[in-house]
Scaffold this active site. Structure first.
Site, PDB file in Angstrom:
ATOM      1  N   HIS A  18      47.943  67.423  21.667  1.00 16.46           N
ATOM      2  CA  HIS A  18      48.540  68.657  22.202  1.00 16.46           C
ATOM      3  C   HIS A  18      48.685  69.737  21.146  1.00 16.46           C
ATOM      4  O   HIS A  18      48.854  70.909  21.466  1.00 16.46           O
ATOM      5  CB  HIS A  18      49.908  68.346  22.819  1.00 16.46           C
ATOM      6  CG  HIS A  18      49.797  67.582  24.103  1.00 16.46           C
ATOM      7  ND1 HIS A  18      49.877  68.179  25.328  1.00 16.46           N
ATOM      8  CD2 HIS A  18      49.545  66.270  24.340  1.00 16.46           C
ATOM      9  CE1 HIS A  18      49.716  67.275  26.279  1.00 16.46           C
ATOM     10  NE2 HIS A  18      49.502  66.100  25.706  1.00 16.46           N
ATOM     11  N   ASP A  32      49.774  77.207  17.187  1.00 16.88           N
ATOM     12  CA  ASP A  32      50.185  76.495  18.391  1.00 16.88           C
ATOM     13  C   ASP A  32      48.957  75.863  19.019  1.00 16.88           C
ATOM     14  O   ASP A  32      47.907  76.510  19.096  1.00 16.88           O
ATOM     15  CB  ASP A  32      50.817  77.482  19.389  1.00 16.88           C
ATOM     16  CG  ASP A  32      52.023  76.899  20.091  1.00 16.88           C
ATOM     17  OD1 ASP A  32      52.024  75.686  20.346  1.00 16.88           O
ATOM     18  OD2 ASP A  32      52.958  77.664  20.378  1.00 16.88           O
TER      19      ASP A  32
HETATM   20  C1  GDG Z   1      53.295  71.274  22.740  1.00 19.21           C
HETATM   21  C2  GDG Z   1      52.353  72.087  21.835  1.00 19.21           C
HETATM   22  C3  GDG Z   1      51.134  72.833  23.887  1.00 19.21           C
HETATM   23  C4  GDG Z   1      61.106  76.136  26.649  1.00 19.21           C
HETATM   24  N1  GDG Z   1      62.408  76.477  26.655  1.00 19.21           N
HETATM   25  C5  GDG Z   1      62.922  75.997  27.807  1.00 19.21           C
HETATM   26  C6  GDG Z   1      61.899  75.350  28.521  1.00 19.21           C
HETATM   27  N2  GDG Z   1      60.792  75.456  27.788  1.00 19.21           N
HETATM   28  C7  GDG Z   1      59.474  74.972  28.248  1.00 19.21           C
HETATM   29  C8  GDG Z   1      58.479  76.096  28.385  1.00 19.21           C
HETATM   30  C9  GDG Z   1      57.161  75.334  28.310  1.00 19.21           C
HETATM   31  C10 GDG Z   1      57.511  74.180  27.355  1.00 19.21           C
HETATM   32  O1  GDG Z   1      58.932  74.076  27.296  1.00 19.21           O
HETATM   33  C11 GDG Z   1      57.039  74.475  25.936  1.00 19.21           C
HETATM   34  O2  GDG Z   1      55.657  74.335  25.886  1.00 19.21           O
HETATM   35  P1  GDG Z   1      54.782  75.083  24.781  1.00 19.21           P
HETATM   36  O3  GDG Z   1      53.371  74.827  25.113  1.00 19.21           O
HETATM   37  O4  GDG Z   1      55.113  76.509  24.763  1.00 19.21           O
HETATM   38  O5  GDG Z   1      55.197  74.468  23.370  1.00 19.21           O
HETATM   39  P2  GDG Z   1      55.529  72.981  22.763  1.00 19.21           P
HETATM   40  O6  GDG Z   1      56.835  72.482  23.264  1.00 19.21           O
HETATM   41  O7  GDG Z   1      55.463  73.139  21.284  1.00 19.21           O
HETATM   42  O8  GDG Z   1      54.377  72.032  23.317  1.00 19.21           O
HETATM   43  C12 GDG Z   1      51.828  73.294  22.596  1.00 19.21           C
HETATM   44  C13 GDG Z   1      52.026  71.901  24.682  1.00 19.21           C
HETATM   45  O9  GDG Z   1      52.495  70.817  23.872  1.00 19.21           O
HETATM   46  C14 GDG Z   1      51.304  71.331  25.909  1.00 19.21           C
HETATM   47  O10 GDG Z   1      50.076  70.768  25.555  1.00 19.21           O
HETATM   48  O11 GDG Z   1      50.852  73.983  24.664  1.00 19.21           O
HETATM   49  O12 GDG Z   1      50.912  74.013  21.795  1.00 19.21           O
HETATM   50  O13 GDG Z   1      53.031  72.500  20.645  1.00 19.21           O
HETATM   51  O14 GDG Z   1      56.812  74.773  29.543  1.00 19.21           O
HETATM   52  O15 GDG Z   1      58.707  76.787  29.592  1.00 19.21           O
HETATM   53  N3  GDG Z   1      62.051  74.772  29.734  1.00 19.21           N
HETATM   54  C15 GDG Z   1      63.300  74.839  30.276  1.00 19.21           C
HETATM   55  N4  GDG Z   1      64.356  75.457  29.623  1.00 19.21           N
HETATM   56  C16 GDG Z   1      64.213  76.047  28.409  1.00 19.21           C
HETATM   57  O16 GDG Z   1      65.175  76.627  27.864  1.00 19.21           O
HETATM   58  N5  GDG Z   1      63.502  74.296  31.480  1.00 19.21           N
END
Ligand code: GDG
Length: 482
Positions: free
Chosen positions: A156, A369
């Protein structure tokens, strides 16, 4: 149909209606519901004493098999090698990489122990899909126990350039372990290229030239496997529905009442040093510095829930961010205007979606990322008649697909401030056309497509060729699991 076995570090807590969290959890749970299968991994519990026991729960067609970790394993496997060595290295933060060979030993030991827990639950025709950097040696550990099933791995986070990976002392052991899988999935083509470059230049392996969108054939460490790029997606239409519904909720009404007619810029992420939050705040400061007419006309809302809060690097970034937001607010705030609203807390998914829709600018500027789902969620949540603008780091995997965003380099503070100014002023027609580009892309490559492409290629991947000294004819005769 074969059963699907998902293995991930954490098994997402599932409520009646499905998982609460986004992207991965939803996509994976969906796949499991369709094919039937099992989700195996850490429960999130850390045991002070005693031996962890596997807990198996059936929910319709899906079996959840979870297990706790003892404190030493949590420290060495999770906090140590996974998050103090691999996470910074794979995000190009060689300056933050810590290495302790006992922690690497713990990482391998926990992978072997988890594999051992899974083996008795496996059936001969199960297809196993392992997720993320915590579990790189998992297939190797299964293979050592005689497991012959198809095993795929999806990373990821970014796969770093060789020169950065070489900073991790057991880099060769890690890549060798990756080669025990039948199919390796990366988020983007640059990640795939970085992996192939290591195989060819550091491991004496060979990679066959790419043909179309088919995964590439890799020969290394005596095995033949496939490797491809599978950008993870979201369900854009569901997010749009959530956003529309949330617009009538109390949190949104409160926000609007306190914003008055000011424009809103939004950032949402786990409080992680890879997300470029300090640079983001400074670029917002630069905007206010250079364009005084923006004063009192715009607010930045940054939601950054805590993550890995028991690690020093995360305590440092928290202090830094608190200091920066305090300093910038002290410099520009008025009695009735707070330029940066910084919230160190988690919100419900529906509230986030509604906030995205209410914001004129989605401000997503990680230093690195793998993909970044927030960028995709922000676009999905927009009102097609009056969409906001995405300002997106070129170092997010999502920038490969979301060409309708204003793409920035998060190191270039002035460049980011200019992009913010442009986004805030962008005419409706341009906003609509950029949005249409991006939403079409998100619909075409939603999270089901991601999952189906990976599963199709895993089904088509050769059963991991054995080293030359093992006769091929014997391999399928061995039991699937011992
Ligand atoms: C890893 C990789 C890759 C965030 N704050 C809250 C909340 N979130 C949710 C977001 C989003 C998820 O968490 C975060 O996903 P990201 O992709 O932005 O980042 P990582 O956590 O670092 O994820 C990344 C991912 O895996 C998937 O393959 O894209 O590059 O680092 O869905 O909305 N959700 C809630 N409350 C919050 O305050 N409910």
């Amino acid at each position: 149909m074969s059963r699907l076995i998902i293995v991930s570090n954490r098994v997402a807590p599932i409520s009646e209606g499905g998982p609460a969290a986004g992207g991965l959890a939803v996509g994976v749970y969906d796949a499991l519901k369709e094919t039937g299968g099992m989700w195996f991994g850490w429960s999130g519990d850390v045991l002070a004493s005693g031996q962890p026991q596997i807990k198996v729960e059936e929910r319709g067609p899906v079996t959840f098999a979870t297990i706790g970790l003892v404190r030493r394993d949590y420290d060495q496997y999770y906090r140590g090698f996974s998050n103090a060595t691999l996470w910074p290295a794979f995000h190009y933060r060689a300056d933050l990489v810590q290495y302790d060979r006992h922690e690497f030993g713990g990482y391998c030991r926990v992978n072997e122990w988890l594999a051992q827990q899974l083996v008795p639950l496996l059936r001969e025709d199960d297809v196993i899909w392992v997720h993320d950097y915590h579990l790189i040696p998992f297939a190797q550990a299964l293979r050592a126990r005689g497991v012959k099933n198809r095993i795929g791995f999806f990373l990821h986070i970014p796969f770093p350039a060789s020169q950065v990976l070489l900073a991790v002392p057991p880099h060769r052991a890690l890549v060798e372990a990756m080669c025990s899988y039948d199919l390796l999935g990366f988020q983007t083509r640059p990640d795939l290229r970085a992996f192939c470059d290591y195989v060819v230049n550091e491991a004496d392996g060979a990679v066959e030239p790419a043909t179309g969108n088919a995964p590439q054939v890799v020969n290394a460490f005596g095995r033949t496997l496939h490797a491809g790029a599978y950008p993870i997606g979201v369900y854009p239409d569901e997010i749009a529905e959530l956003a529309k519904a949330g617009a009538r909720g109390k949190p949104l009404r409160t926000l609007k009442a306190t914003l008055h007619a000011r424009k809103l810029i939004i950032g949402v992420e786990r409080l992680d040093y890879s997300k470029g939050l300090v640079e983001r705040f400074r670029a917002f400061e630069r905007l206010l510095e250079h364009i005084p007419s923006m004063h009192d006309k715009v607010s930045l809302l940054q939601i950054a829930p805590p993550t890995r809060a028991d690690m020093h690097a995360y305590q440092d970034i928290r202090l830094q961010l608190e200091a920066e937001s305090g300093r910038i607010n002290g410099r520009f705030a008025e009695l009735d205007w707070t330029p940066i609203r910084y919230i160190h807390r988690q919100y419900e998914r529906s509230v986030l979606a509604a906030l995205f829709r209410a914001a004129n600018v989605g401000y997503v500027t990680p230093l690195r990322d793998g993909m970044n789902l927030v960028a995709k969620e922000y676009v999905s949540a927009q009102d097609p008649d009056d969409p906001g603008v995405l300002v997106l780091s070129r170092f997010a995997g999502a920038a490969q697909e979301l060409q309708g965003a204003l793409i920035v380099n998060p190191i270039d503070i002035d460049g980011m401030a200019e992009a913010l100014a442009r986004a805030l002023d962008m005419p409706l027609a341009e906003r609509q056309s950029r949005y249409q580009d991006m939403i079409a892309q998100l619909r075409e490559n939603n999270v089901s497509v991601w999952r189906d492409n990976f599963m199709r290629d895993l089904a088509g991947s050769g059963r991991g060729a054995m080293p030359p000294d093992v006769p091929q004819a014997d391999t399928d005769a061995l039991p699937a699991a011992q």
